[in-house]
Motif scaffolding. Sequence first.
Motif, mmCIF file in Angstrom:
data_model
loop_
_atom_site.group_PDB
_atom_site.id
_atom_site.type_symbol
_atom_site.label_atom_id
_atom_site.label_comp_id
_atom_site.label_asym_id
_atom_site.label_seq_id
_atom_site.Cartn_x
_atom_site.Cartn_y
_atom_site.Cartn_z
ATOM 1 N N HIS A 294 2.587 -2.037 10.090
ATOM 2 C CA HIS A 294 2.995 -1.987 8.716
ATOM 3 C C HIS A 294 4.430 -2.980 8.220
ATOM 4 C CE1 HIS A 294 -0.127 1.046 7.764
ATOM 5 N NE2 HIS A 294 -0.009 1.374 8.760
ATOM 6 N N GLU B 140 11.315 5.128 5.039
ATOM 7 C CA GLU B 140 11.919 4.932 5.623
ATOM 8 C C GLU B 140 12.767 3.855 6.438
ATOM 9 O OE1 GLU B 140 11.693 8.167 7.117
ATOM 10 O OE2 GLU B 140 10.002 8.876 5.991
ATOM 11 N N THR C 63 0.784 -1.255 0.049
ATOM 12 C CA THR C 63 -0.303 0.036 -0.305
ATOM 13 C C THR C 63 0.495 1.524 0.051
ATOM 14 O OG1 THR C 63 0.010 -0.062 2.450
ATOM 15 C CG2 THR C 63 -1.601 -1.142 1.216
ATOM 16 N N PRO C 64 0.321 2.162 -0.441
ATOM 17 C CA PRO C 64 1.079 3.615 -0.673
ATOM 18 C C PRO C 64 1.391 3.604 1.115
ATOM 19 C CG PRO C 64 -0.912 4.465 -1.597
ATOM 20 C CD PRO C 64 -0.791 3.008 -1.053
ATOM 21 N N ARG C 65 1.046 3.594 2.518
ATOM 22 C CA ARG C 65 2.154 3.488 3.813
ATOM 23 C C ARG C 65 2.346 2.656 4.312
ATOM 24 N NH1 ARG C 65 2.744 7.552 6.064
ATOM 25 N NH2 ARG C 65 0.720 8.614 6.691
ATOM 26 N N GLU C 66 2.066 2.078 3.595
ATOM 27 C CA GLU C 66 3.886 0.727 3.279
ATOM 28 C C GLU C 66 4.649 1.389 2.769
ATOM 29 O OE1 GLU C 66 0.470 -3.206 4.437
ATOM 30 O OE2 GLU C 66 1.393 -2.799 2.724
ATOM 31 N N ARG C 67 4.598 1.565 2.091
ATOM 32 C CA ARG C 67 6.378 2.183 1.043
ATOM 33 C C ARG C 67 6.461 3.818 1.251
ATOM 34 N NH1 ARG C 67 6.125 0.007 -4.652
ATOM 35 N NH2 ARG C 67 7.785 2.824 -4.976
ATOM 36 N N ASP C 68 5.630 4.657 2.078
ATOM 37 C CA ASP C 68 6.251 5.247 3.284
ATOM 38 C C ASP C 68 6.761 4.949 4.078
ATOM 39 O OD1 ASP C 68 5.337 7.430 1.380
ATOM 40 O OD2 ASP C 68 3.219 7.339 2.240
ATOM 41 N N VAL C 69 6.354 3.767 5.163
ATOM 42 C CA VAL C 69 7.505 2.996 5.741
ATOM 43 C C VAL C 69 9.137 2.259 5.338
ATOM 44 C CG1 VAL C 69 6.893 1.038 7.664
ATOM 45 C CG2 VAL C 69 4.972 2.889 7.792
ATOM 46 N N VAL D 61 2.879 1.581 12.414
ATOM 47 C CA VAL D 61 4.301 1.190 11.769
ATOM 48 C C VAL D 61 4.640 0.102 11.929
ATOM 49 C CG1 VAL D 61 6.322 0.933 12.312
ATOM 50 C CG2 VAL D 61 5.222 3.586 12.284
ATOM 51 N N VAL E 193 1.799 9.161 12.864
ATOM 52 C CA VAL E 193 1.349 7.607 13.032
ATOM 53 C C VAL E 193 1.522 7.154 13.797
ATOM 54 C CG1 VAL E 193 0.362 7.224 10.409
ATOM 55 C CG2 VAL E 193 2.665 5.605 12.052
ATOM 56 N N LEU F 159 6.587 10.129 10.123
ATOM 57 C CA LEU F 159 4.885 9.806 9.398
ATOM 58 C C LEU F 159 3.264 10.258 9.934
ATOM 59 C CD1 LEU F 159 5.564 6.268 7.250
ATOM 60 C CD2 LEU F 159 5.864 8.836 7.069
#
Length: 215
Positions: free
Chosen positions: A186, A162, A153-159, A183, A178, A176
């Motif tokens: 994710h 990081e 997911t987009p959030r998983e890619r962000d994590v 986290v 959150v 992020l």
Amino acid sequence: MFRVILAEDSALLRDGLRRMLTDEGYAVVAAVGDGDALLDAVAAHPVDIVIVDVRMPPTHTDEGIRAALEIRRRWPETGVLVLSQYVEQRYAVDLLTGASARVGYLLKDRVADVGEFLDALERVGAGGTAFDPEVVRQLLRRTTHTDPLRSLTPRERDVLAEMAQGHNNAAIAGRLHVSQSAVEKHVKAIFDKLELGQLDGISRRVLAVLRYLGS
């Protein structure tokens, strides 16, 4: 503070880095201008970290990174922080196909942010990793239609981005905005989707992910 060797062919940048590190309390035991001199210095003066430019004399192609890889092979307890003018994807991947800690790759522009540069240096010296966000972004783009990264997911890619920079869960949560438990969920999902669940430690958390991207 850590003991450091600098390898940078630009005398201006080399002297600037030496002064900055000395002012911050680091012990700069040598500052050299080519890859051979770097290897000689590490052999003569065991240190915690070497900071090395990718491109150095005589050809200004890959002398620095080859010296860095030799240091990783001969002195695995020595941290290596590579500096590069541009994102050299092949070299970034080469750094990851070995020991799974004490390694960093930063663009030279990042040195201008002293706090960020010193944070990366501390992470590498302490046994962690530090990868420039732009390096991570370009590695993440090295995907095809069959790559499991497409399932994130987009959030998983962000994590993942990081994580690849070397941040722990608490730091990622803050960056992020959150919760730390979010986290952690994710991170678990990322490793499940990338089939990295059987790996342990930092190699699973950071470098195994990047190795996977570069495979």
